[in-house]
Design a protein around this motif. Structure first.
Motif, PDB file in Angstrom:
ATOM      1  N   THR A 139     -23.076  -0.885 -16.979  1.00  0.00           N
ATOM      2  CA  THR A 139     -23.658  -1.933 -17.808  1.00  0.00           C
ATOM      3  C   THR A 139     -23.600  -3.247 -17.056  1.00  0.00           C
ATOM      4  OG1 THR A 139     -22.763  -0.800 -19.748  1.00  0.00           O
ATOM      5  CG2 THR A 139     -23.524  -3.053 -20.058  1.00  0.00           C
ATOM      6  N   ARG A 140     -24.771  -3.873 -16.931  1.00  0.00           N
ATOM      7  CA  ARG A 140     -24.821  -5.180 -16.277  1.00  0.00           C
ATOM      8  C   ARG A 140     -24.232  -6.233 -17.207  1.00  0.00           C
ATOM      9  NH1 ARG A 140     -27.099  -6.896 -11.924  1.00  0.00           N
ATOM     10  NH2 ARG A 140     -28.460  -5.600 -10.682  1.00  0.00           N
ATOM     11  N   LYS A 141     -23.267  -6.987 -16.687  1.00  0.00           N
ATOM     12  CA  LYS A 141     -22.675  -8.090 -17.458  1.00  0.00           C
ATOM     13  C   LYS A 141     -23.437  -9.385 -17.205  1.00  0.00           C
ATOM     14  CE  LYS A 141     -19.519  -5.897 -19.562  1.00  0.00           C
ATOM     15  NZ  LYS A 141     -19.626  -5.737 -21.004  1.00  0.00           N
ATOM     16  N   ALA A 164     -10.641  14.107 -20.181  1.00  0.00           N
ATOM     17  CA  ALA A 164      -9.424  14.512 -19.479  1.00  0.00           C
ATOM     18  C   ALA A 164      -8.924  13.351 -18.626  1.00  0.00           C
ATOM     19  CB  ALA A 164      -9.696  15.737 -18.618  1.00  0.00           C
ATOM     20  N   ALA A 165      -9.848  12.490 -18.199  1.00  0.00           N
ATOM     21  CA  ALA A 165      -9.491  11.297 -17.418  1.00  0.00           C
ATOM     22  C   ALA A 165     -10.568  10.240 -17.639  1.00  0.00           C
ATOM     23  CB  ALA A 165      -9.372  11.632 -15.943  1.00  0.00           C
ATOM     24  N   GLN A 166     -10.169   8.982 -17.477  1.00  0.00           N
ATOM     25  CA  GLN A 166     -11.102   7.880 -17.672  1.00  0.00           C
ATOM     26  C   GLN A 166     -10.684   6.731 -16.768  1.00  0.00           C
ATOM     27  OE1 GLN A 166     -11.924   6.795 -21.749  1.00  0.00           O
ATOM     28  NE2 GLN A 166     -11.804   4.634 -21.243  1.00  0.00           N
ATOM     29  N   MET A 167     -11.665   6.093 -16.127  1.00  0.00           N
ATOM     30  CA  MET A 167     -11.408   4.921 -15.297  1.00  0.00           C
ATOM     31  C   MET A 167     -12.484   3.883 -15.584  1.00  0.00           C
ATOM     32  SD  MET A 167     -10.226   6.295 -11.636  1.00  0.00           S
ATOM     33  CE  MET A 167      -8.483   6.474 -11.465  1.00  0.00           C
ATOM     34  N   GLU A 168     -12.080   2.631 -15.499  1.00  0.00           N
ATOM     35  CA  GLU A 168     -12.999   1.541 -15.787  1.00  0.00           C
ATOM     36  C   GLU A 168     -12.738   0.390 -14.850  1.00  0.00           C
ATOM     37  OE1 GLU A 168     -14.487  -1.007 -19.675  1.00  0.00           O
ATOM     38  OE2 GLU A 168     -12.626   0.131 -19.783  1.00  0.00           O
ATOM     39  N   SER A 169     -13.842  -0.265 -14.427  1.00  0.00           N
ATOM     40  CA  SER A 169     -13.709  -1.421 -13.551  1.00  0.00           C
ATOM     41  C   SER A 169     -14.973  -2.268 -13.675  1.00  0.00           C
ATOM     42  CB  SER A 169     -13.505  -0.974 -12.109  1.00  0.00           C
ATOM     43  OG  SER A 169     -13.224  -2.078 -11.293  1.00  0.00           O
ATOM     44  N   ILE A 170     -14.892  -3.481 -13.151  1.00  0.00           N
ATOM     45  CA  ILE A 170     -16.069  -4.350 -13.061  1.00  0.00           C
ATOM     46  C   ILE A 170     -16.279  -4.653 -11.589  1.00  0.00           C
ATOM     47  CG2 ILE A 170     -17.036  -6.598 -13.636  1.00  0.00           C
ATOM     48  CD1 ILE A 170     -15.542  -6.485 -16.258  1.00  0.00           C
ATOM     49  N   TYR A 171     -17.488  -4.353 -11.110  1.00  0.00           N
ATOM     50  CA  TYR A 171     -17.798  -4.533  -9.692  1.00  0.00           C
ATOM     51  C   TYR A 171     -18.783  -5.695  -9.500  1.00  0.00           C
ATOM     52  CZ  TYR A 171     -15.834   0.111  -8.873  1.00  0.00           C
ATOM     53  OH  TYR A 171     -15.007   1.200  -8.796  1.00  0.00           O
ATOM     54  N   LEU A 172     -18.600  -6.365  -8.390  1.00  0.00           N
ATOM     55  CA  LEU A 172     -19.552  -7.368  -7.964  1.00  0.00           C
ATOM     56  C   LEU A 172     -20.671  -6.603  -7.260  1.00  0.00           C
ATOM     57  CD1 LEU A 172     -20.358 -10.337  -7.566  1.00  0.00           C
ATOM     58  CD2 LEU A 172     -19.058 -10.273  -5.428  1.00  0.00           C
ATOM     59  N   TRP A 173     -21.867  -6.599  -7.868  1.00  0.00           N
ATOM     60  CA  TRP A 173     -22.988  -5.837  -7.326  1.00  0.00           C
ATOM     61  C   TRP A 173     -23.805  -6.768  -6.451  1.00  0.00           C
ATOM     62  CZ3 TRP A 173     -23.049  -0.720  -8.780  1.00  0.00           C
ATOM     63  CH2 TRP A 173     -24.037   0.051  -8.176  1.00  0.00           C
ATOM     64  N   GLU A 174     -23.770  -6.504  -5.150  1.00  0.00           N
ATOM     65  CA  GLU A 174     -24.419  -7.424  -4.218  1.00  0.00           C
ATOM     66  C   GLU A 174     -25.910  -7.215  -4.104  1.00  0.00           C
ATOM     67  OE1 GLU A 174     -22.179  -7.075  -0.616  1.00  0.00           O
ATOM     68  OE2 GLU A 174     -20.344  -7.777  -1.556  1.00  0.00           O
ATOM     69  N   GLY A 175     -26.388  -6.055  -4.547  1.00  0.00           N
ATOM     70  CA  GLY A 175     -27.838  -5.816  -4.525  1.00  0.00           C
ATOM     71  C   GLY A 175     -28.493  -6.393  -5.764  1.00  0.00           C
ATOM     72  N   ASN A 176     -29.790  -6.182  -5.905  1.00  0.00           N
ATOM     73  CA  ASN A 176     -30.520  -6.697  -7.085  1.00  0.00           C
ATOM     74  C   ASN A 176     -30.436  -5.747  -8.235  1.00  0.00           C
ATOM     75  OD1 ASN A 176     -31.132  -8.774  -5.439  1.00  0.00           O
ATOM     76  ND2 ASN A 176     -33.232  -8.126  -5.072  1.00  0.00           N
TER      77      ASN A 176
END
Length: 144
Positions: A106-108, A132-144
């Protein structure tokens, strides 16, 4: 009378049946809880192994998405590069030999993308939303 006294005081070699039964009962009282503990320990090891494997799959998927985010890739080209089977809005689905992977991107804003990866053991777990497992993060997306 002396003969009777001698009979009672003579030492016997060997054990009586009551002594043997008493020792078996005492050993059983001690051993049975340990047997239950070993069974429970085995179950816990199996559950832990499943969680570790599912977490590894989620971590691997997160690393793939992070790699794409740092390579100036277009956000919309992500689907083909990650090789997902299906897409519904922001949810991407992929099936491996053992797990079903659901990734939500999801774009913030123009630069930040929230990434949520859930790993399910089967379709029933997916329908019930029991990962069974879950991971979450927010990434800086350098592309468009």
């Amino acid at each position: 009378m002396k003969k009777m006294l001698v009979l009672f005081t003579q030492e016997e070699s060997g054990r009586t049946l009551i002594e043997i039964i008493a020792s078996i009962v005492l050993l059983s009282i001690i051993a049975i809880p340990f047997a239950g503990m070993f069974v429970q320990s085995s179950k816990s090891i199996n559950v832990s192994d499943e969680i570790i494997n599912a977490t590894y799959v989620a971590q691997t998927e997160m690393e793939k998405i992070y790699q794409l985010s740092s390579e100036n890739n277009n956000f919309h080209d992500l689907i083909s590069k990650l090789d997902y089977d299906e897409r519904f809005e922001n949810d991407f689905y992929k099936e491996t030999e053992k797990y079903l992977i659901k990734s939500n991107l999801t774009r913030k804003n123009n630069e930040l993308v929230q990434v949520l990866v859930k790993v399910f053991e089967d379709e029933a777990a997916l329908d019930a939303e029991r990962p069974a497992a879950q991971m979450e993060s927010i990434y800086l997306w350098e592309g468009n």
